[in-house]
Design a protein around this motif. Sequence first.
Motif: not given
Length: 575
Positions: A239-250
């Motif tokens: 899978s991948f992070a919607r909007g970019g992996t940094h969205m998870v950090a946010h």
Amino acid sequence: MSDLTYDVVICGGGNKALMLAMYLTKFAGMKCGIFERRHEIGGGLATEEIAAPGFRGNTHANIMLPWYWTPLYRDFPEFWDYGAMIDQYKCSDGAIFLDSEKCLAIYSQKVDPLQEKSAEQIARFSEKDADTWLKLWKITNTPEYQRVLFDDLMNPAEWKSQQEFMDRQMRVFSVIQEAGIDPIPYMNVSPLEAVRMMFESEELQYTVLRFFPSSAMNVRDNTKGMLLLGMANMLPQISFARGGTHMVAHACHQWLTKNGCEFHINKTVTKVLHDGKRASGIELHDGTTVNAKKLVVTAGLSAMQLLEVVGRDVFGPEICRKVDALSFNNIGNIMWYTYALHEAPQYTAESFNPDIHETFWLGLTRSSDLEHLARECDEATKGKMPSLQEFNPVVWCHSLVDPSYAPPGKHVAQHEMQGPSATSLTDDEWLRLKDQHAADMIEFWSKFAPNMTQDNIIGIDTNSPYDIRRMSNLAPHGNFAGIDKSASQDGPNRPTPELANHRTPIDNLYCTGGYWHVGGEASSAQAYNCYKIIATDLKLDNQPWQMAGKDDPDSLIEQQRLLVDRVRSSFPVKS
């Protein structure tokens, strides 16, 4: 900054630090202060506007798996809504073979939950392998197998010696045997040998084997063959992070800020303050001290940095010797490039299977010869780039599935391939290699996708081990996994047996991060396991895995099922 005091002081602001702070805040009721050397939190959860204006690429982690944050989805129900959303392509994994112009696509769990479409494609190469694939998918999705999987991922090493864990391991061993597979021959062979034993078609062998280097494992490592079952189970889940992996950090930052955690960026921790028995706080690079009333946790430091900020004398000669002997240069040094494009790659192999166009982890190889991939690993262990004839990159194009990655009508693609460690070359050699690899990669890629020429490329970001050193816990080698995942420094030995359970010789000083089990991926496992140790040592009550209906591992299995259902309903596949 002066007179700062927290219940917990956390050194580092990477994803492990953020997720550990969430547990310490909510379930331990502690006030946390996070201190990060860089200007941004998140560590490997990093997305930047690179290659060209408006084109976004992940500069570290790209692969997300459904199990990564299952504890967080269970224990922090708002986590998804805060932005920690994952998705899957139509095809999660695959490979294109230049010599035959054929391809093999593994369909994602999102669109092919029973793996019947994947089996249809595998059957074009081998009917027997198609049957084996369906058998493996069924085995690895039994409750017995899933319990053992989550037992390993989401528990500290010392817990796994308890009888209940061992009983579940014996049960899954029986389930595998009852399905007609004898696991014993796979226990002391390499992944290279294991795929040959399991499958008869080189195409499926290659497709499965290619993911081992992406997991920082050498295909010739004789301790990793048993992982084949798990790897086969993993491929449809990529899978991948919607909007970019940094969205998870946010998402982590939003929750923590709302719940009282405080952040301090551009603050380098130079010393953990202690009297040899108890840690009292930290000292920063400017001489400022920060008080810790209950705990200090290093959650973004390497094992080497841990020794330095605490004091090598605290750990003693045996632990210091083991840390000094850690290996970094085997597998995990990768070229991670981002390409701003006018149009997405168009593969000649689409005539064999049009769906290969929308494949996440897509391997490009001149042939299905497994030795070809093994020779690339050989070169990587020597600190060398493989020759153009031995290239085995994986490529992907997130903008095909998530338009937020690129401007309207444009696309952004990325590739990953093994390379030398940052210390293997001089600065000048690295600067020349980075440019040369971009030219070589375009030449190689265009053999599979004729439109991948200079005319289609708007810009390129050349991310490499030389650049990964910007994350100090990955310096000086630039290995994305921190350290190798060889048996001597994996699982209960990671980074050393004495440190694997997140404790240090100082009673209230704990450690975690990518140098700890499971490794250098972007999951919550290291944080969750560290918190389990802290909660046990402090005899904290009302922990989530002890609550009715939330017991591990069954509640985590259920969370993963619910998550895949959520992905399917939130981001339906276009017909």
